[in-house]
Design a protein around this motif. Sequence first.
Motif, mmCIF file in Angstrom:
data_model
loop_
_atom_site.group_PDB
_atom_site.id
_atom_site.type_symbol
_atom_site.label_atom_id
_atom_site.label_comp_id
_atom_site.label_asym_id
_atom_site.label_seq_id
_atom_site.Cartn_x
_atom_site.Cartn_y
_atom_site.Cartn_z
ATOM 1 N N PHE A 5 -6.269 -4.273 10.802
ATOM 2 C CA PHE A 5 -7.685 -4.312 10.662
ATOM 3 C C PHE A 5 -7.866 -3.238 9.674
ATOM 4 C CE2 PHE A 5 -11.928 -2.415 11.879
ATOM 5 C CZ PHE A 5 -12.546 -3.237 11.412
ATOM 6 N N LEU A 6 -8.059 -3.719 8.343
ATOM 7 C CA LEU A 6 -8.412 -2.877 7.154
ATOM 8 C C LEU A 6 -9.631 -3.235 6.179
ATOM 9 C CD1 LEU A 6 -4.493 -2.683 6.028
ATOM 10 C CD2 LEU A 6 -5.753 -1.069 7.071
ATOM 11 N N PRO A 7 -10.652 -2.878 6.926
ATOM 12 C CA PRO A 7 -11.996 -3.420 6.191
ATOM 13 C C PRO A 7 -12.001 -2.408 4.857
ATOM 14 C CG PRO A 7 -12.736 -2.195 8.188
ATOM 15 C CD PRO A 7 -11.065 -2.556 8.298
ATOM 16 N N PHE A 8 -11.683 -1.269 4.844
ATOM 17 C CA PHE A 8 -11.786 -0.270 3.704
ATOM 18 C C PHE A 8 -10.451 -0.263 2.959
ATOM 19 C CE2 PHE A 8 -14.778 0.891 7.064
ATOM 20 C CZ PHE A 8 -16.083 0.758 6.371
ATOM 21 N N GLY A 9 -9.626 -1.343 2.905
ATOM 22 C CA GLY A 9 -8.530 -1.035 2.404
ATOM 23 C C GLY A 9 -7.474 0.114 3.007
ATOM 24 N N ALA A 10 -6.468 0.460 2.121
ATOM 25 C CA ALA A 10 -5.717 1.632 2.523
ATOM 26 C C ALA A 10 -4.946 2.235 1.253
ATOM 27 C CB ALA A 10 -4.519 1.137 3.596
ATOM 28 N N ARG A 33 -12.527 10.900 -10.020
ATOM 29 C CA ARG A 33 -12.518 10.556 -8.511
ATOM 30 C C ARG A 33 -12.426 11.831 -7.873
ATOM 31 N NH1 ARG A 33 -10.160 10.014 -3.607
ATOM 32 N NH2 ARG A 33 -10.646 7.702 -2.380
ATOM 33 N N ARG A 34 -11.711 12.769 -8.170
ATOM 34 C CA ARG A 34 -11.947 14.140 -7.462
ATOM 35 C C ARG A 34 -13.047 14.639 -7.773
ATOM 36 N NH1 ARG A 34 -7.186 15.457 -9.451
ATOM 37 N NH2 ARG A 34 -7.974 16.227 -11.453
ATOM 38 N N PHE A 35 -13.452 14.581 -8.981
ATOM 39 C CA PHE A 35 -15.034 15.371 -9.105
ATOM 40 C C PHE A 35 -16.090 14.592 -8.294
ATOM 41 C CE2 PHE A 35 -19.251 15.073 -11.425
ATOM 42 C CZ PHE A 35 -19.539 16.444 -11.554
ATOM 43 N N TYR A 81 0.897 -1.343 0.027
ATOM 44 C CA TYR A 81 0.133 0.126 -0.019
ATOM 45 C C TYR A 81 0.790 1.290 0.061
ATOM 46 C CZ TYR A 81 -4.632 -2.068 0.793
ATOM 47 O OH TYR A 81 -5.849 -3.113 0.157
ATOM 48 N N SER A 82 2.118 1.326 0.519
ATOM 49 C CA SER A 82 3.025 2.580 0.218
ATOM 50 C C SER A 82 3.453 2.493 -0.892
ATOM 51 C CB SER A 82 4.282 1.991 1.391
ATOM 52 O OG SER A 82 5.159 1.082 0.733
ATOM 53 N N LYS A 83 3.359 2.118 -2.121
ATOM 54 C CA LYS A 83 3.982 2.051 -3.156
ATOM 55 C C LYS A 83 2.921 2.507 -4.493
ATOM 56 C CE LYS A 83 8.176 -0.636 -2.178
ATOM 57 N NZ LYS A 83 9.167 -1.594 -2.813
ATOM 58 N N ASP A 84 3.213 3.514 -5.263
ATOM 59 C CA ASP A 84 2.220 3.948 -6.018
ATOM 60 C C ASP A 84 2.299 3.016 -7.182
ATOM 61 O OD1 ASP A 84 1.615 6.116 -4.444
ATOM 62 O OD2 ASP A 84 3.091 7.557 -5.486
ATOM 63 N N LYS A 89 -3.927 5.121 -1.729
ATOM 64 C CA LYS A 89 -4.724 6.174 -2.578
ATOM 65 C C LYS A 89 -5.813 5.441 -3.106
ATOM 66 C CE LYS A 89 -0.851 9.077 -4.306
ATOM 67 N NZ LYS A 89 -0.260 9.390 -5.293
ATOM 68 N N ARG A 90 -6.164 4.207 -3.088
ATOM 69 C CA ARG A 90 -7.292 3.391 -3.654
ATOM 70 C C ARG A 90 -8.240 3.129 -2.329
ATOM 71 N NH1 ARG A 90 -7.079 3.207 -9.349
ATOM 72 N NH2 ARG A 90 -9.137 2.952 -9.017
ATOM 73 N N ARG A 91 -7.929 3.632 -1.505
ATOM 74 C CA ARG A 91 -8.772 3.311 -0.301
ATOM 75 C C ARG A 91 -10.371 3.569 -0.786
ATOM 76 N NH1 ARG A 91 -7.002 3.718 5.453
ATOM 77 N NH2 ARG A 91 -8.649 3.248 6.984
ATOM 78 N N CYS A 92 -11.206 3.056 0.065
ATOM 79 C CA CYS A 92 -12.758 3.299 -0.274
ATOM 80 C C CYS A 92 -12.984 4.748 -0.190
ATOM 81 C CB CYS A 92 -13.448 2.492 0.420
ATOM 82 S SG CYS A 92 -15.414 2.830 0.574
ATOM 83 N N LEU A 93 -13.466 5.289 -1.269
ATOM 84 C CA LEU A 93 -14.115 6.733 -1.010
ATOM 85 C C LEU A 93 -15.176 7.099 -0.184
ATOM 86 C CD1 LEU A 93 -16.500 7.708 -3.214
ATOM 87 C CD2 LEU A 93 -14.837 7.105 -4.950
ATOM 88 N N GLY A 94 -15.850 6.199 0.095
ATOM 89 C CA GLY A 94 -17.105 6.280 0.904
ATOM 90 C C GLY A 94 -16.964 5.595 2.314
#
Length: 502
Positions: free
Chosen positions: A430-435, A126-128, A89-92, A437-442
């Motif tokens: 505990f990462l139910p929404f991920g981590a 995504r930004r919009f 998750y630390s690498k783009d 930049k692609r972490r759940c936006l909601g």
Amino acid sequence: MWQNLIAVIIFVVIYCLRDARKPQFYPPGPNWLPLVGCGVYVFNLMKRFNFYHLMWHDLARRFGSVVGLKLGRDRVVIISGLEAVREFYSKDEFNGRPNGFFFRVRSFNKRLGVVFTDGEEWEVQRRFSVRTLKLLGMGKTGMVSNLEKESDDLIQHFRKFSRTQKTINMHNAFDIAVLNVIWTLIAGKRFHLGDKRLEWITGTIHKSFRVIDMSGGVLNQLPCVRYICPVKSGFAPLVRLLKPLWDFLENTIKVIASRSNAAEDYDCLISSYLRELQKDELHPSFSYEQLLCVCLDLFQAGSETTSNTLGFGVAYMLHHPEVVSKMHQELDNVVGRYRLPLLRDRPYLPYTEAVICEIQRMSNVAPLAIAHRTVSPVQLGTYLIPENTITMVSLYSLHMDKAYWGDPETFRPERFLNETGTQVIQHECFLPFGAGKRRCLGESLAKSNLFLFFASFMHAFIVEPAVDGQLPQLEGIDGITLSPKPYRVFLKERLIYWTHKH
């Protein structure tokens, strides 16, 4: 002729040898066969475990925290364990999305939307979407009021069942209420909880998550197989389920676009997007099809995981009445017996919050998160992952890590509380929404939904199995996400009077 035949044979042999050769420093995993890679091996393993995340977990047990495979034409890497997941998750370089047939079929054979896309177009869309949802109140006071009103309506809806002593399907009982929250943001309106059309739509969403796994299955590696076996490949069921969702969203967009003031209307994401389409200077990623796919992404992702978690949550409570007793005591002490919980009560209900965290950990609704793709070669540990490799994170491996949790198969909410039981603590496993930049936006909206719907429901009712002594199964139904198996319950009122203040 013989020379040509020999040349063809030599070419085929060389191709097969090259196809079966692993890239240098590629992660360990099963041996590859020409053309099919590890396909046969994975197929046999899947027949044994029945669940994709359990199959990948077994491969991690055999080969290590980073496992490399080849499925048909695709290289696939599975990442498990805290150290490897944290580095991932630390690498783009891992922030891309797969570009296979399965990932495009839901978006008109293009790369559209905000879930299965990457690059500049994804960033713009995504930004919009995030900016617009925030302007519409996501995470603000106005949205809190809507959430509490939706929760209140849901409890009143359940109240009718409790008074007639009818049993209710609990595995999908929260579907429409959860969908209403995101639908209010997308389309500016909500549905009646008894709307049969919405029951059908939410059922369609659930089914669309079950026809194929997150890797895209055989359909992703061999798209032509859809002509040979359209049903077993998952193609025909997927399109059959997607079409009514496309039609529903398209009709909704047409209705909103037909309003005389659509250009100035900011009451929903659709009208805001339509206004954006009228601008002279428009980013090329904006289009009518893009709007459809953004809505589909939010429509599906915004409802599926939350409603499934709530369905699993009630099932776990039936298995653990001692947890329900502790939660009732806390709710009675903090909220009282004359109203439902409000979002502002959340900091004072640590045990209830811990129960929700434990439900998320145990149910593992998204055990493999959403597939990623390497946008360039990248090192992970001592391994080199080539460009365009599909990568999947096993969140299941974190949530069920015995070395970290000690007793991961035991339902124990106290693991999320400090020593005095007064504060919820965060766990890096505990990462139910991920981590990343692609972490759940909601994520913030989903957390509010989970707390308010679950706390209100458990505060308002005593839940009993529809058949005396017959508890619901906790093993879910496999797919892109895990969903609870059907079960029915009796509801008994436990509050003297309840209401939300709006």
